[in-house]
Design an enzyme around this catalytic site. Structure first.
Site, short mmCIF file in Angstrom:
data_model
loop_
_atom_site.label_atom_id
_atom_site.label_comp_id
_atom_site.label_asym_id
_atom_site.label_seq_id
_atom_site.Cartn_x
_atom_site.Cartn_y
_atom_site.Cartn_z
CB CYS A 1 19.58 26.04 -29.01
SG CYS A 1 19.76 27.76 -29.45
NE ARG B 1 21.83 22.43 -24.90
CZ ARG B 1 23.11 22.12 -24.84
NH1 ARG B 1 23.54 21.30 -23.92
NH2 ARG B 1 23.97 22.62 -25.69
CD1 TRP C 1 19.49 31.87 -24.18
CD2 TRP C 1 21.14 32.12 -25.67
NE1 TRP C 1 20.34 32.86 -23.73
CE2 TRP C 1 21.34 33.03 -24.62
CE3 TRP C 1 22.04 32.12 -26.72
CZ2 TRP C 1 22.43 33.91 -24.58
CZ3 TRP C 1 23.11 33.00 -26.70
CH2 TRP C 1 23.30 33.87 -25.63
CG ASN D 1 21.58 23.44 -30.58
OD1 ASN D 1 20.51 23.98 -30.83
ND2 ASN D 1 21.73 22.54 -29.62
N GLY D 2 24.30 26.36 -32.64
CA GLY D 2 25.60 26.86 -33.09
C GLY D 2 25.43 28.16 -33.85
CD GLU E 1 30.07 31.45 -8.14
OE1 GLU E 1 30.57 32.01 -9.12
OE2 GLU E 1 29.12 30.65 -8.24
CE LYS F 1 25.77 31.36 -9.36
NZ LYS F 1 26.97 30.66 -9.72
CD GLU G 1 24.42 33.15 -12.77
OE1 GLU G 1 24.49 32.97 -13.99
OE2 GLU G 1 25.05 32.47 -11.96
CG HIS H 1 43.54 50.83 -4.63
ND1 HIS H 1 44.56 51.72 -4.40
CD2 HIS H 1 43.89 49.69 -3.99
CE1 HIS H 1 45.51 51.14 -3.68
NE2 HIS H 1 45.12 49.90 -3.40
CE LYS I 1 24.04 24.33 -15.73
NZ LYS I 1 24.49 25.11 -14.56
#
Ligand code: M6R
Length: 631
Positions: A2, A27, A73, A99-100, A500, A504, A507, A523, A626
């Site tokens: 947010c 954000r 968000w 925010n929070g 990684e 990428k 997402e 395995h 983000k």
């Protein structure tokens, strides 16, 4: 998560707030809203991106020189107009952007409802507005805010306005950043300094447990129990152009292309050709006397930063000769970890605001570790919390998918390793008196670090053709854009790169992808391989451990034998694994622990290209934000 913006001054607040929201959109972007005070509080909200709010404002003007705004968000309550901020009290006299997360909001809500407060939304935030209303006695709005905040359990960065005291913004912080922008006759508030840049570079960062009352003539900073706190005005040194797209279609692509420069920024002044010394302030004067030795190192991070931490852990353990583990911060903080005496905890975070990394860093400190940070955002919470550390100086990273921060983090580990080896050689020499990193090896590392930016430039030029679209990465993306699954394999330093690469792709393209150790494939995951499965094998030569190349070549054979379609990332001139691959991406030679920097670039580009071909916005992937400032 947010974004918050606030304004108080002489101009119309709405354009300033809207502009700030656009800069913070990365954000969170599921809904947004603005409230101004003129004759009462007027609020406009919209579901979706800031553009939707902007459109609504064309038909519904909001006047007033004092206002607050928020881009959301969702955590509590679906993305909807009613759940979008700002939220108000029952009478509509108080509005708040937050925010929070308020953990005890349910019990507070029940209590307030019993007292007759009417709630409209499903959010945790709304209780704050009602609590302030409960304590407000017609004057000293900030005292009511203090009393309300004293009831909360959880985290907040917030800004509030009140019709009865219309010439005031009240801001507070506990676990979620708040910065005040200071200018002549006007003041700004934001959760991120990026929102303030067009207006001022002079800022005051609130710490946890602090609040401020801001008027058009000045501000007063204090603790949440009303004791004055004197704060320094700091200067922002980065530029607005640095956070704009600079001719690229997306921030993510721009940031991928910025990697040579961001690494130059990090190296600048710290190492010099033909010298083994590393000039890092955190090591030169950062280690206090009581840190006489380091017997173990714990790296704490999340997501992409965790992948960089894994590379760092493998490298540090090998060269510093102490146990090093890299932990997912979210797991570390919720078990009962044991820190051996003389531990160093290194927290890695692009944003410096990730709640779990912050929590893990706090815990490590509490358990007695000396704490360091590898952080990009200057002045962020983690950067302020740790005892010392390295700033990446990669510039603002706006794309939700982290790219340039990752390569800089890997390089930062290399620098830190060099620096720590000097420190440890002095304070805890090895039994045989040898240096942890012999000078000739240190010189080689310095040489390779200095040539990395140019090697990344070479990768960018060869694998991705911006103008013609016919680079190898673009061809691969066209071939596989409709596939449902991807497998990424790597060993040693390249195992985190497999993770990684897969992250990428997941997402931003929403394709299911697994990153796996090539050694572990037999395995289980080998069962997935058939002729529909693209398998990215990251296999550059490792001159220090040639066996490792042979082993991954055998893994490539196993994939091929089962019909898997190999996309190989290899060194220039490779003639073994390339022969088994359908597609070959070449990267220049470098030291094994720096290969991740070069090998990641084509994987970032592949994910980017596939996302774009599938019609997704790579800068704003669904469900993500983000910085993850909630647990
Ligand atoms: O800001 P941080 O480095 O602490 O963020 C950690 C993760 O949330 C972040 O790396 C996330 O995984 C990215 N979306 C990856 O691209």
């Amino acid at each position: 998560m947010c974004g918050i913006v606030g304004y108080i001054g002489s101009r119309e607040a709405t354009p300033v707030l809207l502009d700030g929201l656009k800069r913070l959109e990365y954000r969170g972007y599921d809904s947004a809203g603005i409230a101004t005070v003129s004759d009462g509080i007027n609020i406009i909200k919209a579901v979706g991106r800031i553009a939707a709010l902007e459109k609504k404002l064309l038909d519904n003007s909001l006047f007033g020189t004092v206002g607050i705004a928020h881009t959301r968000w969702a955590t509590h309550g679906e993305p909807s107009e009613v759940n979008a901020h700002p939220h108000t009290d029952s009478e509509g006299n108080i509005a708040i952007a937050h925010n929070g997360i308020i953990e005890n909001y349910r019990s507070l809500k029940q209590l307030l409802q019993k007292e007759g407060h009417t709630f409209r939304s499903a959010t945790d935030t709304e209780v704050i507005a009602h609590l302030i209303e409960r304590y407000y006695e017609g004057r000293d709005f900030e005292i009511a805010v203090q009393k309300a905040l004293a009831q909360l359990e959880g985290t907040y960065g917030l800004v509030a306005i009140c019709t009865k005291e219309p010439k005031k913004l009240v801001v507070a912080r506990n676990g979620s950043p708040i910065v005040i922008g200071v200018a002549q006759g006007e003041f700004f508030v934001a959760s991120d300094a990026a929102a303030l840049l067009p207006y001022t570079r002079n800022v005051v960062y609130l710490e946890d447990g602090e609040m401020a009352v801001v008027t058009k003539d000045g501000y007063r900073t204090m603790t949440l129990d009303n004791k004055d706190v004197k704060k320094e005005v700091e200067k922002i040194t980065w530029d607005l152009e640095m956070i704009e797209k600079g001719g690229f279609p997306h921030f993510m692509l721009k940031e991928i292309y910025e990697q040579p420069q961001s690494i130059r920024n990090l190296l600048g002044g710290k190492i010099k050709k033909n010298e083994t010394d590393v000039r890092m302030r955190c090591l030169q004067n950062g280690f206090p006397e009581h840190v006489s030795r380091i017997d173990a190192i714990k790296i704490l991070a999340c997501g992409t930063s965790w992948h960089a931490g894994l590379v760092g852990a493998f490298l540090m353990e090998k060269l510093l000769k102490v146990p090093v583990t890299c932990e997912q911060a979210s797991e570390f903080r919720y078990r009962q970890p044991v820190m051996v005496p003389n531990s160093l905890a290194v927290s890695v975070s692009q944003s410096g605001e990730t709640a779990d990394t912050k929590g893990a860093a706090q815990l490590a400190k509490k358990l007695g570790a000396y704490s360091m940070g590898i952080v990009n955002v200057v002045g962020s919470t983690i950067a302020r919390m740790v005892d010392g550390g390295v700033y990446l100086h990669a510039g603002p990273e706006i794309g939700v998918a982290s790219t340039k921060a990752f390569s800089s983090q890997v390089v930062a580990f290399s620098l830190l390793n060099l620096g720590l080896s000097h420190f440890m050689d002095q304070r805890q020499p090895l039994a045989d008196g040898t240096k942890r990193i012999p000078d000739k090896d240190a010189l080689k590392i310095v040489h390779e670090l200095l040539s990395l930016p140019e090697k990344i430039e070479r990768v960018l030029q060869t694998v991705y053709h911006k103008d013609t679209g016919d680079g190898i990465v673009q061809q691969i993306a066209r071939e596989y854009k409709n596939t449902n699954n991807f497998l990424y394999l790597g060993r040693g330093y390249n195992y985190p790169i497999a993770l990684e690469g897969a992250l990428k792709l997941k997402e931003i393209s929403y394709i299911h992808a697994e990153g796996y150790s090539a050694a572990e494939m037999k395995h289980g995951p080998i069962a997935l391989i058939d002729r529909n499965m693209p398998v990215v094998i990251i296999a550059p030569h490792d001159s220090e451990e040639p066996e490792s190349y042979k082993k991954i070549a055998s893994n490539a054979e196993e994939v091929r034998a089962r019909g898997g379609r190999i996309i190989a990332v290899v060194n220039e001139g490779d003639d073994e694994i390339s022969k088994m691959a359908e597609w070959v991406i070449e990267v220049p030679n470098t030291l094994a622990h720096l290969v991740p920097v070069l090998a990641t670039v084509p994987l970032q580009l592949l994910a980017y290209e596939i996302a774009v071909l599938r019609g997704h916005d790579p800068d704003k992937p669904r469900n993500l934000a983000k910085s993850v400032t909630v647990e």
